[in-house]
Design an enzyme around this catalytic site. Structure first.
Site, mmCIF file in Angstrom:
data_model
loop_
_atom_site.group_PDB
_atom_site.id
_atom_site.type_symbol
_atom_site.label_atom_id
_atom_site.label_comp_id
_atom_site.label_asym_id
_atom_site.label_seq_id
_atom_site.Cartn_x
_atom_site.Cartn_y
_atom_site.Cartn_z
ATOM 1 N N LEU A 110 0.835 -1.196 0.000
ATOM 2 C CA LEU A 110 0.000 0.000 0.000
ATOM 3 C C LEU A 110 0.874 1.252 0.000
ATOM 4 C CD1 LEU A 110 -2.810 1.303 0.166
ATOM 5 C CD2 LEU A 110 -2.546 1.279 2.653
ATOM 6 N N TYR A 111 1.991 1.206 0.700
ATOM 7 C CA TYR A 111 2.920 2.341 0.706
ATOM 8 C C TYR A 111 3.292 2.718 -0.720
ATOM 9 C CZ TYR A 111 7.429 4.743 0.983
ATOM 10 O OH TYR A 111 8.463 5.629 0.804
#
Length: 338
Positions: free
Chosen positions: A151-152
C-alpha cells in the site's frame, strides 16, 4: 528563496533543510512529530536547525486541511520540497489508514496550497517501491509502474498521478523523486542499518530476510540531498519527446518530471552487513528469515535521466557511507540502546 520543507524533523527533511539554510535560503519547516518512531530523535534533528534565524518551524499535520491552508497563506513559500509521509513498507500492512491520511490527504493539501499560492515548483518524494514486482533492472522511469506490492508503494504512485493532474490542469511544475534505500547519519530507527547497529552493540542477532538473498541500491543521504537541491532549482517543463499516440511514463506535455535517485551500484545485503562489521569491529550474529510481505528481492536505479537533467549522479561508496553512519550513531547514542 523561501522554501517550504515538509517532514523537516525527518531523516531526509532535516538534511535537506540544513543544506538549504547553509546556502542562504529561508526555510519554513513543517512536521507533526508523530510517534511512528522515537520523537526525541526528531526533536534532536530539529535542534540542529533551530539556531538558524532563517528557519521557522510549524508543528502541523499535513493531513489537516485548514492548518495547511493557513500555513500557505501566511508563509507564501516560493517553492515546496514535500518530504513528509508515512514511510515504511512493513508498517503499511499493520496501519494502512495512516498511509491514506498522510500520503493521500496530506499530498492533496500540498497540491492545493501550491495551486492557490502560485508556487513556482513542487518537488516531492516518491520511492523505488513504485517499481513493485518489476524484475527488469536497472529500474527506469520509462518502465510501467502499475504493479505495486505494498500500500505504501501504491500511495506514492498515486502521488505521481495526482501531481501530473495538477501539472496538466494548472501548469504547476512538479517533480517526483524516486528515492532508493536512503541511509546515513540521523537515519530512522526502523531502517535496516539502524536496526543492525543497535542489535550488534547489544549482542543480539540481526534479522536478515529472504535468507540474505537481497540486493539494494543503497544511496547515501548527502547524495539524495544534492539531487533534491539541484532539482528544486530547475522547475519541471513539458517534454519535447512526449507523444500522445504512444505515451512514455517518463515524459509529459505538462510541466511534470519524475526521476530516480539511486547510487546505481546495487549491493548485496550481505556486503552491506560486512561494511558495518568492519566499521564497528563487531561480527554480527545472523538470523536468516523468509521474505516479508510487500518486500522485493532487488532494486537498482538507472539515473541517466537525472544526470541529463541536472548533471548529477550519486556516487558515495557503501563502505564510506556505512562508516559515517556508525560514527554518528556512536557519537549520538554511544553504546546505549537507541
Amino acid at each position: 528563496m523561501k522554501i517550504l520543507v515538509t517532514g523537516a524533523a525527518g531523516f531526509i527533511g532535516m538534511h535537506t533543510a540544513a543544506r538549504l539554510l547553509a546556502r542562504g535560503d529561508e526555510v519554513v519547516g513543517v512536521d507533526n512529530l508523530n510517534d511512528y518512531y522515537d520523537v526525541s530523535l526528531k526533536e534532536a534533528r530539529l535542534a540542529q536547525l533551530a539556531p538558524d534565524p532563517r528557519f521557522a518551524f510549524h508543528r502541523i499535520d499535513i493531513a489537516d486541511r485548514y492548518a495547511m491552508e493557513r500555513l500557505f497563506a501566511s508563509e507564501r513559500p516560493q517553492r515546496v520540497i514535500h518530504l513528509a509521509a508515512q514511510a515504511g513498507v512493513r508498517y503499511s500492512l499493520k496501519n494502512p489508514h495512516a498511509y491514506v491520511d498522510a500520503n493521500l490527504k496530506g499530498f492533496m493539501n500540498i497540491l492545493e496550497g501550491c495551486r492557490d499560492h502560485a508556487v513556482e515548483h513542487l518537488v516531492y518524494a516518491s520511492t523505488s517501491s513504485v517499481y513493485g514486482s518489476n524484475t527488469t533492472r536497472p529500474f527506469s522511469e520509462h518502465q510501467n509502474v502499475d504493479h505495486p506490492v505494498s500500500l505504501y508503494a501504491a500511495t506514492k504512485k498515486a502521488n505521481e498521478l495526482m501531481a501530473h493532474a495538477y501539472s496538466h490542469l494548472f501548469r504547476i511544475p512538479t517533480t517526483g523523486l524516486r528515492f532508493f534505500t536512503v541511509y546515513g547519519p540521523w537515519g530512522r530507527p526502523d531502517m535496516a542499518l539502524f536496526l543492525f547497529t543497535r542489535a550488534m552493540l547489544e549482542g543480539r542477532p540481526i534479522s536478515i530476510f529472504n535468507h540474505g538473498k537481497m540486493v539494494r541500491d543503497f544511496t547515501y543521504v548527502d547524495d539524495i540531498v544534492e539531487g533534491v537541491l539541484r532539482v528544486v532549482d530547475k522547475p519541471a517543463t513539458p517534454s519535447a519527446a512526449y507523444d500522445p499516440a504512444s505515451p512514455d511514463p517518463a515524459t509529459s506535455d505538462a510541466p511534470y518530471r519524475v526521476f530516480n535517485i539511486g547510487n546505481s551500484q546495487p549491493t548485496p545485503l550481505m556486503e552491506y552487513i560486512v561494511a558495518l562489521e568492519k566499521a564497528s569491529g563487531i561480527e554480527a550474529k545472523k538470523e536468516f528469515l523468509p521474505m516479508q510481505p510487500g518486500d522485493v528481492p532487488a532494486t537498482s536505479a538507472d539515473t541517466s535521466e537525472l544526470d541529463a537533467w541536472v548533471g548529477f549522479k550519486p556516487d558515495t561508496p557503501v563502505d564510506v557511507g556505512v562508516a559515517r553512519f556508525y560514527a554518528w550513531y556512536m557519537a549520538h547514542y554511544g553504546r546505549q540502546p537507541a
